[in-house]
Design an enzyme around this catalytic site. Structure first.
Site, PDB file in Angstrom:
ATOM      1  N   LYS A  10      58.095  94.414 -11.180  1.00 61.11           N
ATOM      2  CA  LYS A  10      57.452  95.544 -11.856  1.00 61.11           C
ATOM      3  C   LYS A  10      56.917  96.559 -10.838  1.00 61.11           C
ATOM      4  O   LYS A  10      56.805  96.261  -9.646  1.00 61.11           O
ATOM      5  CB  LYS A  10      56.329  95.009 -12.751  1.00 61.11           C
ATOM      6  CG  LYS A  10      56.819  94.105 -13.896  1.00 61.11           C
ATOM      7  CD  LYS A  10      55.653  93.680 -14.789  1.00 61.11           C
ATOM      8  CE  LYS A  10      56.128  92.797 -15.944  1.00 61.11           C
ATOM      9  NZ  LYS A  10      55.012  92.453 -16.861  1.00 61.11           N
ATOM     10  N   TYR A  50      60.666  97.190 -24.182  1.00 63.27           N
ATOM     11  CA  TYR A  50      59.598  96.345 -24.734  1.00 63.27           C
ATOM     12  C   TYR A  50      59.422  96.548 -26.242  1.00 63.27           C
ATOM     13  O   TYR A  50      58.335  96.319 -26.771  1.00 63.27           O
ATOM     14  CB  TYR A  50      58.290  96.614 -24.006  1.00 63.27           C
ATOM     15  CG  TYR A  50      58.102  95.817 -22.726  1.00 63.27           C
ATOM     16  CD1 TYR A  50      58.111  94.416 -22.750  1.00 63.27           C
ATOM     17  CD2 TYR A  50      57.885  96.436 -21.502  1.00 63.27           C
ATOM     18  CE1 TYR A  50      57.919  93.667 -21.583  1.00 63.27           C
ATOM     19  CE2 TYR A  50      57.690  95.700 -20.335  1.00 63.27           C
ATOM     20  CZ  TYR A  50      57.701  94.319 -20.388  1.00 63.27           C
ATOM     21  OH  TYR A  50      57.503  93.571 -19.251  1.00 63.27           O
ATOM     22  N   ASN A 113      51.290  92.164 -13.559  1.00 62.54           N
ATOM     23  CA  ASN A 113      51.539  90.776 -13.166  1.00 62.54           C
ATOM     24  C   ASN A 113      52.874  90.596 -12.429  1.00 62.54           C
ATOM     25  O   ASN A 113      53.480  89.536 -12.457  1.00 62.54           O
ATOM     26  CB  ASN A 113      51.429  89.854 -14.392  1.00 62.54           C
ATOM     27  CG  ASN A 113      52.359  90.275 -15.514  1.00 62.54           C
ATOM     28  OD1 ASN A 113      53.174  91.179 -15.353  1.00 62.54           O
ATOM     29  ND2 ASN A 113      52.265  89.599 -16.644  1.00 62.54           N
ATOM     30  N   HIS A 116      58.710  90.341 -14.467  1.00 69.99           N
ATOM     31  CA  HIS A 116      59.144  90.090 -15.848  1.00 69.99           C
ATOM     32  C   HIS A 116      60.281  89.080 -15.804  1.00 69.99           C
ATOM     33  O   HIS A 116      61.093  89.105 -14.873  1.00 69.99           O
ATOM     34  CB  HIS A 116      59.676  91.381 -16.500  1.00 69.99           C
ATOM     35  CG  HIS A 116      60.430  91.104 -17.764  1.00 69.99           C
ATOM     36  ND1 HIS A 116      59.808  90.959 -18.977  1.00 69.99           N
ATOM     37  CD2 HIS A 116      61.761  90.860 -17.981  1.00 69.99           C
ATOM     38  CE1 HIS A 116      60.721  90.651 -19.895  1.00 69.99           C
ATOM     39  NE2 HIS A 116      61.911  90.592 -19.315  1.00 69.99           N
ATOM     40  N   GLU A 127      68.330  92.095 -22.769  1.00 67.13           N
ATOM     41  CA  GLU A 127      67.704  92.722 -21.596  1.00 67.13           C
ATOM     42  C   GLU A 127      68.716  92.995 -20.475  1.00 67.13           C
ATOM     43  O   GLU A 127      68.628  94.021 -19.792  1.00 67.13           O
ATOM     44  CB  GLU A 127      66.562  91.841 -21.089  1.00 67.13           C
ATOM     45  CG  GLU A 127      65.401  91.802 -22.074  1.00 67.13           C
ATOM     46  CD  GLU A 127      64.280  90.857 -21.662  1.00 67.13           C
ATOM     47  OE1 GLU A 127      63.277  90.802 -22.393  1.00 67.13           O
ATOM     48  OE2 GLU A 127      64.405  90.177 -20.629  1.00 67.13           O
TER      49      GLU A 127
HETATM   50  P1  IDP Z   1      55.592  87.765 -20.428  1.00 70.12           P
HETATM   51  O1  IDP Z   1      55.832  88.921 -19.473  1.00 70.12           O
HETATM   52  O2  IDP Z   1      54.923  86.608 -19.739  1.00 70.12           O
HETATM   53  O3  IDP Z   1      56.826  87.370 -21.183  1.00 70.12           O
HETATM   54  P2  IDP Z   1      54.678  89.052 -22.880  1.00 70.12           P
HETATM   55  O4  IDP Z   1      53.769  88.408 -23.881  1.00 70.12           O
HETATM   56  O5  IDP Z   1      56.128  89.196 -23.250  1.00 70.12           O
HETATM   57  O6  IDP Z   1      54.510  88.272 -21.499  1.00 70.12           O
HETATM   58  O7  IDP Z   1      54.056  90.483 -22.566  1.00 70.12           O
HETATM   59  C1  IDP Z   1      54.824  91.435 -21.848  1.00 70.12           C
HETATM   60  C2  IDP Z   1      53.948  92.060 -20.804  1.00 70.12           C
HETATM   61  O8  IDP Z   1      52.889  92.778 -21.464  1.00 70.12           O
HETATM   62  C3  IDP Z   1      53.189  91.085 -19.885  1.00 70.12           C
HETATM   63  O9  IDP Z   1      53.962  90.610 -18.804  1.00 70.12           O
HETATM   64  C4  IDP Z   1      52.032  91.932 -19.420  1.00 70.12           C
HETATM   65  O10 IDP Z   1      52.457  92.880 -18.402  1.00 70.12           O
HETATM   66  C5  IDP Z   1      51.695  92.699 -20.683  1.00 70.12           C
HETATM   67  N1  IDP Z   1      50.689  92.017 -21.485  1.00 70.12           N
HETATM   68  C6  IDP Z   1      50.837  90.897 -22.225  1.00 70.12           C
HETATM   69  N2  IDP Z   1      49.691  90.537 -22.852  1.00 70.12           N
HETATM   70  C7  IDP Z   1      48.784  91.492 -22.503  1.00 70.12           C
HETATM   71  C8  IDP Z   1      47.404  91.694 -22.834  1.00 70.12           C
HETATM   72  O11 IDP Z   1      46.773  90.920 -23.564  1.00 70.12           O
HETATM   73  N3  IDP Z   1      46.807  92.782 -22.259  1.00 70.12           N
HETATM   74  C9  IDP Z   1      47.474  93.662 -21.440  1.00 70.12           C
HETATM   75  N4  IDP Z   1      48.775  93.503 -21.121  1.00 70.12           N
HETATM   76  C10 IDP Z   1      49.413  92.432 -21.633  1.00 70.12           C
HETATM   77 MG    MG Z   2      57.909  88.448 -22.584  1.00 70.52          MG
END
Ligand code: IDP
Ligand code: MG
Length: 141
Positions: A10, A50, A113, A116, A127
């Site tokens: 990212k 997304y 984080n 992805h 994707e």
């Molecule tokens: P993942 O990346 O671990 O699959 P997802 O639930 O698919 O997680 O969420 C996509 C992305 O959205 C996450 O990697 C993170 O960058 C962001 N995200 C997920 N949950 C939150 C939240 O509660 N607050 C802010 N950003 C979030």
């Molecule tokens: Mg995800």
């Protein structure tokens, strides 16, 4: 079973010069990179990627972040690579990510984080096709 997954380093990971660190971990895990490029997504492109999260409260912030700078998109191939990559990445919330995982070591925020990874064969197919056409995928072995 040998499968493919989409990985993204990212914009936070690219900005913090973590490309080599992340790729080293993939290679050490035995994942073959069968496609790779840098992209700077528009807000619309991030929203399309997304789309599954469009009703979530974090969607606006997430798509602004994902379009804030260049990212590295890759297709990884290995046995059970979808789950294997999720394991290397660690939990979405870095505070809950297992020790030694990419997110545990490098994430600074639940949103920022670093990586992805696709979460199922169906999302991986969507994707991968979002970023790459068939000619851009080399045969990993
Ligand atoms: P993942 O990346 O671990 O699959 P997802 O639930 O698919 O997680 O969420 C996509 C992305 O959205 C996450 O990697 C993170 O960058 C962001 N995200 C997920 N949950 C939150 C939240 O509660 N607050 C802010 N950003 C979030
Ligand atoms: Mg995800």
């Amino acid at each position: 079973m040998k499968e493919r997954t989409l990985s993204i380093i990212k914009p936070d990971g690219v900005a913090r010069s973590l490309i080599g660190e992340v790729i080293k971990r993939f290679e050490q895990a035995g994942f073959k990179i069968v496609a790779m490029k840098m992209v700077h997504m528009t807000k619309k492109e991030a929203e399309g990627f997304y789309a599954v999260h469009k009703e979530r409260p974090f969607f606006e912030s997430l798509t602004i972040f994902m379009s804030s700078g260049p990212a590295v998109v890759m297709v990884l191939e290995a046995e059970d690579v979808i789950a294997g990559n999720r394991e290397l990445m660690g939990a979405t919330n870095y505070k809950e990510a297992a020790e030694g995982t990419i997110r545990s070591e490098f994430a600074t925020d639940i949103e920022k984080n670093v990586v992805h990874g696709s979460d199922s064969p169906e999302t991986a197919a969507f994707e991968i096709a979002y970023f790459f056409n068939a000619l851009e995928l080399v045969g990993g072995s």
